[in-house]
Structures are given as C-alpha cells and as structure tokens.
Design an enzyme around this catalytic site. Structure first.
Site, mmCIF file in Angstrom:
data_model
loop_
_atom_site.group_PDB
_atom_site.id
_atom_site.type_symbol
_atom_site.label_atom_id
_atom_site.label_comp_id
_atom_site.label_asym_id
_atom_site.label_seq_id
_atom_site.Cartn_x
_atom_site.Cartn_y
_atom_site.Cartn_z
ATOM 1 C CE LYS A 112 -4.451 -1.498 1.152
ATOM 2 N NZ LYS A 112 -5.174 -2.080 2.243
ATOM 3 C CE LYS A 197 -7.481 -8.812 -0.130
ATOM 4 N NZ LYS A 197 -7.182 -8.170 1.158
ATOM 5 C CE LYS A 200 -13.644 -3.952 3.576
ATOM 6 N NZ LYS A 200 -12.304 -4.050 4.148
HETATM 7 P P1 TYM Z 1 -10.606 -6.297 5.959
HETATM 8 O O1 TYM Z 1 -11.589 -5.234 6.280
HETATM 9 O O2 TYM Z 1 -9.747 -6.126 4.755
HETATM 10 O O3 TYM Z 1 -11.360 -7.669 5.797
HETATM 11 C C1 TYM Z 1 -12.259 -8.162 6.787
HETATM 12 C C2 TYM Z 1 -12.144 -9.674 6.844
HETATM 13 O O4 TYM Z 1 -12.431 -10.224 5.563
HETATM 14 C C3 TYM Z 1 -11.366 -11.088 5.163
HETATM 15 N N1 TYM Z 1 -11.202 -10.983 3.701
HETATM 16 C C4 TYM Z 1 -11.150 -12.047 2.883
HETATM 17 N N2 TYM Z 1 -11.213 -13.364 3.133
HETATM 18 C C5 TYM Z 1 -11.135 -14.190 2.061
HETATM 19 N N3 TYM Z 1 -10.998 -13.756 0.784
HETATM 20 C C6 TYM Z 1 -10.931 -12.444 0.496
HETATM 21 N N4 TYM Z 1 -10.820 -12.026 -0.751
HETATM 22 C C7 TYM Z 1 -11.003 -11.511 1.578
HETATM 23 N N5 TYM Z 1 -10.973 -10.155 1.653
HETATM 24 C C8 TYM Z 1 -11.086 -9.861 2.966
HETATM 25 C C9 TYM Z 1 -10.136 -10.531 5.873
HETATM 26 O O5 TYM Z 1 -9.125 -11.514 5.977
HETATM 27 C C10 TYM Z 1 -10.727 -10.140 7.206
HETATM 28 O O6 TYM Z 1 -10.817 -11.254 8.070
HETATM 29 N N6 TYM Z 1 -6.784 -5.548 9.073
HETATM 30 C C11 TYM Z 1 -8.131 -6.094 8.974
HETATM 31 C C12 TYM Z 1 -9.122 -5.474 9.933
HETATM 32 C C13 TYM Z 1 -8.737 -5.553 11.381
HETATM 33 C C14 TYM Z 1 -8.784 -6.724 12.193
HETATM 34 C C15 TYM Z 1 -8.384 -6.286 13.489
HETATM 35 C C16 TYM Z 1 -9.109 -8.051 11.927
HETATM 36 C C17 TYM Z 1 -8.314 -4.523 12.155
HETATM 37 N N7 TYM Z 1 -8.120 -4.964 13.434
HETATM 38 C C18 TYM Z 1 -8.288 -7.196 14.539
HETATM 39 C C19 TYM Z 1 -9.023 -8.957 12.999
HETATM 40 C C20 TYM Z 1 -8.614 -8.510 14.275
HETATM 41 C C21 TYM Z 1 -8.647 -5.818 7.584
HETATM 42 O O7 TYM Z 1 -8.215 -4.914 6.920
HETATM 43 O O8 TYM Z 1 -9.712 -6.596 7.230
#
Ligand code: TYM
Length: 332
Positions: A112, A197, A200
C-alpha cells in the site's frame, strides 16, 4: 469461555471475500461458541487517503451488514473501534514494544505504501503502525482466537510476537492469540483476475461481488468470470486459479468440498450457473434484512452504543494492567 475478536475495515463496500473469509463463520460458528467481539475498525480506515463522509457512511453500512448477515447483539458484542478509547491507548504502549524494522517488513505496508508513492501521494505514518493498532484491538480483550481470511495472517503473527515480547519484559499481561481461517474460501480471488485477492477497493468492480450488488449484477459477474484455457473442471489452484476460485466459492456457499465438486461438473458454464445460484441464495436474505435494518438507524445506534459500553468494560482492566506493567504511574 474462549474469547474471540475480529474486525472489518470500512474502506469500501463489503465483498463476498469478506463474507466467505470472515463474516459467514462469525455468524454461523464463532458467536455461538465463544465470548465474541466484532468491530467496525474505523481508525484503520484513516491510514490511507480517505473521504471523511464516506468513512462515516461505510462504517454505518458495515455495522448494518454485520447485523443483516446474522450477528446477534444479544449473543456477541458489536461495536465501532473509535467508540472505545482503549484501542488507541493500548496502541501507543505496543508502539513502545514494536520496532520500526519489523513494521517496515509487513507486506501490506510495502504494497500500500508503494501504491501511494507511485500515485504521488505521501504515505501516512499510521500505515506503518497499522499492525500495532490491530494488535491492540486483539490484545485489549485477552483474545484467544482471531477468525480472519488468509491475508491477515502476518498481522496476527505480529500481535502474537508483541504479546510474547511484552509478557517476557514486563510480566504476564496479554493472552497470546492465534489466527483461525475457514477451511475453504480463506482467500477468495477476483473473478476477473483470479491471481489477486477479491478486495474492497480493487480498481475495477467487475471481478468483485459486493454483498449489496443487485441479483442480476451478481449473476452477470459470475457468468463472466475469467476461467482457464482448459475444458475439464479440475480443482488446481496453481494451474487453474479461475476454476478453483469458483469451486471454492460454490463449496463455501453449499458446505461442499471443492475437489469433490469438481468431479460433478462437465462444463465451466454449468459450474458458473450453479455458483451464481448458490451465491444469490446466500446473499438474498442479507440484502433483504439490510434494507429493513437500514430503515431504522436508531436501532443500529442503540446496538453500537451498548456494544461499545460492553467492549470498554472488557478492555479496560487489561489496558490498565499494561500501563502499570510498562512503568506508568497510575492516576489516583
Ligand atoms: P478487511 O476489512 O480487509 O477484511 C475483513 C475480513 O475479511 C477477510 N477478507 C477475505 N477473506 C477471504 N478472501 C478475500 N478475498 C477476503 N478479503 C477480505 C479478511 O481476511 C478479514 O478477516 N486488518 C483487517 C481489519 C482488522 C482486524 C483487526 C481483523 C483490524 N483490526 C483485529 C481482525 C482482528 C482488515 O483490513 O480486514
């Protein structure tokens, strides 16, 4: 009882990847077998260029979708990260435990940060410290398990490292957490570019299924998914990523196994048709419930207020203990 924490970042509309990689399991399994907290991690959305009004809108939408998908606020705790000061309080203490070297090695920072620089933008310091805030989210609650998609593994590893290091230096304070992943669809791929992947904020939305896409749009996106040059339906993520992705999506929706399902299909067209139907079936009740809930913002506010109160109470003792352990004078 086991403690679970996980979160979603409001940087875009939630996708099928978010649902199959995380939300689906939170709803079906995690909230029922643990003391579980789920958060809209809005502070994390400020680590890249952002539009304040959009982040606010997406935060509300994410909370609404989490409820629409089936998180039950009587069973789990649902809240917005910025409503609970303990996350930022603990993040600073963990910044005093982490090193800049280990943060600079984090893949997300390299990717990023590189993208921002290439676009002529500056890189926010908070992008570097992102995994520390994430560690604070997890460690504040004495979390045992963090159910996430595969892309979050490195971040959870860092949270583990920080917990172990802090405990060794300052005395046992934090539970050491571990990441858990779904057995299928831990990494849902973009339908137009099955080597990357489904995220979003991918440049074009054609390969991304958003949870609130209209049914005909979902159908079209799946029918137009890029498959591979072969003819046979085989499950081989390395050489046939497009077909493997569809098989994983179909398995996650129907509870099947991608290898076994591969044997059932004789053409890509039939596989796509059934995958589209299964996804539509999965998303239909979520869309309907979302429309009902979105019409009652007062209810969402009340759920989030109660969730934040509960989360604050759960986090405060651990964060206070970390402040004392690291050498800060308690306020009297
Ligand atoms: P984020 O918002 O990108 O995604 C939320 C959750 O969705 C999962 N995910 C996916 N799983 C499978 N295939 C995909 N294409 C896919 N895209 C997203 C992510 O693995 C995630 O579980 N850093 C984290 C948010 C966060 C967090 C935390 C998570 C902040 N603090 C503490 C767990 C614990 C994030 O950006 O998720």
């Amino acid at each position: 009882m086991k403690r679970i924490f996980s979160g979603v970042k409001p940087t875009g509309h939630l996708t099928l990847g978010n649902h199959l990689g995380a939300l689906h399991r939170w709803v079906e399994v995690d909230q029922h077998q643990a003391d579980a907290l789920f958060s809209v991690v809005d502070l994390h959305a400020l680590t890249v260029e952002h539009d304040p009004a959009r982040v606010r809108r997406l935060s509300r939408q994410a909370a609404t979708l989490m409820l629409a998908a089936g998180l039950d606020p009587d069973v789990c705790t649902l809240f917005v990260q910025s409503h609970v000061d303990e996350h930022a309080r603990l993040s600073y203490i963990l910044e005093c435990t982490a090193t800049d070297g280990e943060l600079r090695r984090v893949i997300q920072y390299k990717e990023k940060g590189g993208q921002a620089r290439a676009a002529g933008q500056s890189v926010r310091l908070s992008l570097l410290t992102y995994p520390v805030l994430m560690a604070a989210d997890i460690l504040a609650y004495g979390t045992d398990e963090v159910p996430v998609g595969e892309d979050q593994t490195q971040h959870v590893e860092l949270a583990r490292d920080l917990a172990v290091r802090f405990n060794q230096r300052y005395g046992h304070t934090f539970t050491v957490p571990r990441a858990t992943h779904p057995t299928v669809a831990a990494r849902v791929m973009d339908l137009q570019d099955p080597t990357s992947k489904m995220g979003k904020s991918h440049a074009s939305g054609a390969g991304i299924i958003y949870l609130l896409d209209e049914p005909d749009v979902v159908h079209k996106k799946i029918m137009r998914a890029v498959t591979d040059s072969g003819q046979d339906v085989e499950y081989d993520p390395d050489s046939r990523p497009g077909v493997a992705n569809l098989l994983e999506i179909l398995s996650a929706c129907t509870g099947g196994n991608p290898k076994e399902l591969a044997g059932v299909y004789e053409s890509y067209g039939a596989l796509k048709k059934d995958t589209a139907e299964a996804v539509l079936e999965l998303l239909r009740p979520i869309r309907e419930r979302h429309a009902e809930l979105a019409a009652d913002p007062g209810h969402i506010d009340a759920v989030l207020r109660k969730g934040a109160e509960r989360a604050r109470e759960m986090a405060r003792p651990t964060v206070d203990a970390a402040y004392r352990a690291i050498g800060l004078l308690p306020a009297v």
